[in-house]
Design an enzyme around this catalytic site. Structure first.
Site, PDB file in Angstrom:
ATOM      1  N   CYS A 115       0.814  -1.227   0.000  1.00  0.00           N
ATOM      2  CA  CYS A 115       0.000   0.000   0.000  1.00  0.00           C
ATOM      3  C   CYS A 115       0.844   1.272   0.000  1.00  0.00           C
ATOM      4  O   CYS A 115       0.342   2.344  -0.346  1.00  0.00           O
ATOM      5  CB  CYS A 115      -0.948   0.006   1.189  1.00  0.00           C
ATOM      6  SG  CYS A 115      -2.172  -1.312   1.076  1.00  0.00           S
ATOM      7  N   HIS A 252      -3.203   7.556   1.952  1.00  0.00           N
ATOM      8  CA  HIS A 252      -3.583   6.231   1.445  1.00  0.00           C
ATOM      9  C   HIS A 252      -4.960   5.907   2.008  1.00  0.00           C
ATOM     10  O   HIS A 252      -5.241   6.133   3.187  1.00  0.00           O
ATOM     11  CB  HIS A 252      -2.549   5.197   1.884  1.00  0.00           C
ATOM     12  CG  HIS A 252      -3.012   3.785   1.674  1.00  0.00           C
ATOM     13  ND1 HIS A 252      -3.530   3.350   0.480  1.00  0.00           N
ATOM     14  CD2 HIS A 252      -3.062   2.724   2.520  1.00  0.00           C
ATOM     15  CE1 HIS A 252      -3.869   2.080   0.596  1.00  0.00           C
ATOM     16  NE2 HIS A 252      -3.598   1.679   1.819  1.00  0.00           N
ATOM     17  N   ASN A 282      -9.963  -0.031  -0.358  1.00  0.00           N
ATOM     18  CA  ASN A 282      -8.500   0.063  -0.323  1.00  0.00           C
ATOM     19  C   ASN A 282      -7.952  -0.525  -1.624  1.00  0.00           C
ATOM     20  O   ASN A 282      -8.007  -1.735  -1.826  1.00  0.00           O
ATOM     21  CB  ASN A 282      -7.980  -0.709   0.897  1.00  0.00           C
ATOM     22  CG  ASN A 282      -6.461  -0.650   1.023  1.00  0.00           C
ATOM     23  OD1 ASN A 282      -5.773  -0.176   0.112  1.00  0.00           O
ATOM     24  ND2 ASN A 282      -5.949  -1.133   2.133  1.00  0.00           N
TER      25      ASN A 282
HETATM   26  N1  ACO Z   1     -18.469  -8.202   8.927  1.00  0.00           N
HETATM   27  C1  ACO Z   1     -18.967  -8.400  10.156  1.00  0.00           C
HETATM   28  N2  ACO Z   1     -18.209  -8.727  11.216  1.00  0.00           N
HETATM   29  C2  ACO Z   1     -16.896  -8.836  11.011  1.00  0.00           C
HETATM   30  C3  ACO Z   1     -16.311  -8.646   9.755  1.00  0.00           C
HETATM   31  C4  ACO Z   1     -17.153  -8.323   8.684  1.00  0.00           C
HETATM   32  N3  ACO Z   1     -16.693  -8.105   7.446  1.00  0.00           N
HETATM   33  N4  ACO Z   1     -14.965  -8.823   9.854  1.00  0.00           N
HETATM   34  C5  ACO Z   1     -14.717  -9.102  11.143  1.00  0.00           C
HETATM   35  N5  ACO Z   1     -15.886  -9.115  11.846  1.00  0.00           N
HETATM   36  C6  ACO Z   1     -16.054  -9.380  13.254  1.00  0.00           C
HETATM   37  C7  ACO Z   1     -14.891 -10.096  13.869  1.00  0.00           C
HETATM   38  O1  ACO Z   1     -15.005 -11.469  13.689  1.00  0.00           O
HETATM   39  C8  ACO Z   1     -15.013  -9.672  15.332  1.00  0.00           C
HETATM   40  O2  ACO Z   1     -15.979 -10.471  15.940  1.00  0.00           O
HETATM   41  P1  ACO Z   1     -15.751 -11.013  17.437  1.00  0.00           P
HETATM   42  O3  ACO Z   1     -15.667  -9.802  18.289  1.00  0.00           O
HETATM   43  O4  ACO Z   1     -16.960 -11.865  17.664  1.00  0.00           O
HETATM   44  O5  ACO Z   1     -14.469 -11.796  17.388  1.00  0.00           O
HETATM   45  C9  ACO Z   1     -15.542  -8.255  15.270  1.00  0.00           C
HETATM   46  O6  ACO Z   1     -16.108  -8.113  13.940  1.00  0.00           O
HETATM   47  C10 ACO Z   1     -14.499  -7.194  15.495  1.00  0.00           C
HETATM   48  O7  ACO Z   1     -13.352  -7.482  14.688  1.00  0.00           O
HETATM   49  P2  ACO Z   1     -12.069  -6.580  14.750  1.00  0.00           P
HETATM   50  O8  ACO Z   1     -11.045  -7.158  13.843  1.00  0.00           O
HETATM   51  O9  ACO Z   1     -11.673  -6.313  16.174  1.00  0.00           O
HETATM   52  O10 ACO Z   1     -12.655  -5.213  14.153  1.00  0.00           O
HETATM   53  P3  ACO Z   1     -11.926  -3.819  14.015  1.00  0.00           P
HETATM   54  O11 ACO Z   1     -12.744  -2.780  14.677  1.00  0.00           O
HETATM   55  O12 ACO Z   1     -10.475  -3.898  14.365  1.00  0.00           O
HETATM   56  O13 ACO Z   1     -12.064  -3.555  12.458  1.00  0.00           O
HETATM   57  C11 ACO Z   1     -10.656  -3.666  10.505  1.00  0.00           C
HETATM   58  C12 ACO Z   1     -11.454  -4.451  11.550  1.00  0.00           C
HETATM   59  C13 ACO Z   1     -11.625  -2.842   9.698  1.00  0.00           C
HETATM   60  C14 ACO Z   1      -9.926  -4.667   9.636  1.00  0.00           C
HETATM   61  C15 ACO Z   1      -9.657  -2.747  11.221  1.00  0.00           C
HETATM   62  O14 ACO Z   1      -8.924  -3.446  12.183  1.00  0.00           O
HETATM   63  C16 ACO Z   1      -8.708  -2.098  10.254  1.00  0.00           C
HETATM   64  O15 ACO Z   1      -9.086  -1.306   9.426  1.00  0.00           O
HETATM   65  N6  ACO Z   1      -7.379  -2.408  10.350  1.00  0.00           N
HETATM   66  C17 ACO Z   1      -6.422  -1.842   9.470  1.00  0.00           C
HETATM   67  C18 ACO Z   1      -6.495  -2.565   8.182  1.00  0.00           C
HETATM   68  C19 ACO Z   1      -5.758  -1.855   7.108  1.00  0.00           C
HETATM   69  O16 ACO Z   1      -5.735  -0.654   7.049  1.00  0.00           O
HETATM   70  N7  ACO Z   1      -5.188  -2.642   6.245  1.00  0.00           N
HETATM   71  C20 ACO Z   1      -4.604  -2.162   5.089  1.00  0.00           C
HETATM   72  C21 ACO Z   1      -3.194  -1.910   5.298  1.00  0.00           C
HETATM   73  S1  ACO Z   1      -2.573  -1.478   3.783  1.00  0.00           S
HETATM   74  C22 ACO Z   1      -1.851  -2.813   2.927  1.00  0.00           C
HETATM   75  O17 ACO Z   1      -0.660  -2.872   2.893  1.00  0.00           O
HETATM   76  C23 ACO Z   1      -2.716  -3.836   2.271  1.00  0.00           C
END
Ligand code: ACO
Length: 325
Positions: A115, A252, A282
């Site tokens: 990214c 980004h 993304n």
């Molecule tokens: N729909 C519904 N529920 C979901 C989903 C979904 N798509 N995905 C996960 N959940 C659930 C999980 O299972 C979890 O359930 P649980 O509490 O029963 O275990 C709950 O939602 C919370 O999950 P978290 O992972 O804690 O959610 P979070 O608030 O952290 O959001 C996210 C997840 C959006 C991925 C966030 O952590 C994030 O944006 N992280 C950064 C990701 C990023 O920017 N990546 C790109 C980097 S760039 C690159 O190089 C590719």
């Protein structure tokens, strides 16, 4: 006093026609529009058609950037394509784009920093241009992440999309200091200890397969804001600027919450932040030039504006670029 600078002459982008909404995704995996919007800010993303490749997307963006610059492909002597989803393991998809543009001179290569790829590519091209070795560069970010997603994994497949963006850079003598146009400073960082938090579980040497994206989203989030703001502070320190001097912040587009937290930490007013993650998802290395193209075409970013770019991604890698437009 004058200095050789890489000036942005044109921007272009391309999005595949197919739009995949959160509502449609919720028929594929156990998710909802509400969850995706609340956690990421994403409402829809574009998905490449069957047979539509990263070089197809990159070529369309490159042509649009050349048209915006009022230049012919023959004016270009350097192509740097940032991508983690090349058409093939080799040759570089940049050479496919070079060929399809009819360019037979200069150099073309791919660069992989996930990214952060566009910021790394911009910084690399800038060093080529300022050395005097090359005159005009196409810097492209193009991705087909839909091909490396595990469409049964709701924790990742809802976050990414396909697309491409490109800028044309030209080496120009510009007034020294902050007033002169062009890339003022770039700052790149990597730390390979974080591989396990964001990676693809395949590759030619390891598994002889393409593999799928795997991510510990919460872990990525934990590091993102600190890394992003560190390299932006490096840009401020190198140029004697502050957030108050910025006209536009083009981050980004991974997650609206990461963008908001970074802007808040550095006291950047929300109206200066360019957001496209809601419509694009993304798109990895393509996200910044896609966002730039939106903000240039709608008249927000104009000549003379001070524009901050930043990205953070797999590796981890992270970087910033400060540009006088
Ligand atoms: N729909 C519904 N529920 C979901 C989903 C979904 N798509 N995905 C996960 N959940 C659930 C999980 O299972 C979890 O359930 P649980 O509490 O029963 O275990 C709950 O939602 C919370 O999950 P978290 O992972 O804690 O959610 P979070 O608030 O952290 O959001 C996210 C997840 C959006 C991925 C966030 O952590 C994030 O944006 N992280 C950064 C990701 C990023 O920017 N990546 C790109 C980097 S760039 C690159 O190089 C590719």
């Amino acid at each position: 006093m004058v200095t050789l600078r890489s000036v942005v002459r044109g921007v272009g982008s391309y999005l595949p026609a197919r739009v995949l909404t959160n509502a449609e995704l919720s028929t594929l995996v156990d998710t909802s529009d509400e969850w995706i919007v609340q956690r990421s800010g994403i409402r829809e993303r574009h998905i490449a058609a069957e047979g539509e490749t990263t070089s197809d997307l990159g070529l369309a963006a490159a042509r649009a950037a050349l048209a915006a610059a009022g230049m012919d492909a023959q004016d270009i002597d350097l192509i740097v394509l940032a991508t983690s989803t090349p058409d093939r393991t080799f040759p570089a998809s940049a050479t496919t784009i070079q060929d399809r543009l009819g360019i037979r001179h200069g150099a073309a290569f791919d660069l992989q920093a996930v990214c952060s790829g566009f910021v790394f590519a911009l910084s690399t091209a800038d060093k080529f241009l300022r050395s005097g070795s090359h005159k005009r560069a196409l810097v492209i970010g193009a991705e087909t992440f839909s091909r490396i997603l595990d469409w049964t994994d709701r924790t990742t497949c809802v976050l990414f999309g396909d697309g491409a963006g490109a800028v044309v850079l030209e080496a120009q003598e510009q007034p020294d200091g902050l007033a002169g146009r062009g890339i003022l400073t770039t700052h790149l960082r990597s730390d390979g200890r974080h591989t396990a938090k964001l990676y693809v579980d395949g590759g030619p040497s390891l598994t002889q397969t393409v593999g799928h994206l795997r991510m510990e989203g919460r872990e990525v989030f934990k590091h993102a804001v600190g890394m992003i703001t560190d390299v932006m502070n490096d840009a401020y320190a190198a140029t004697g600027t502050t957030s108050d001097d910025l006209d536009w912040f083009v981050p980004h587009q991974a997650n609206k919450r990461i963008i908001d937290a970074s802007a808040e930490k550095l006291k950047i007013a929300p109206e200066k932040v360019v957001i496209t993650v809601d419509r694009h998802g993304n798109t990895s290395a393509a996200s910044i030039p896609l966002a730039l193209d939106v903000a240039v075409r709608d008249g927000r970013i104009r000549e003379g504006h001070l524009v901050m770019l930043e990205a953070m991604g797999g590796g981890f890698t992270w970087g910033s670029a400060l540009i006088r437009w």
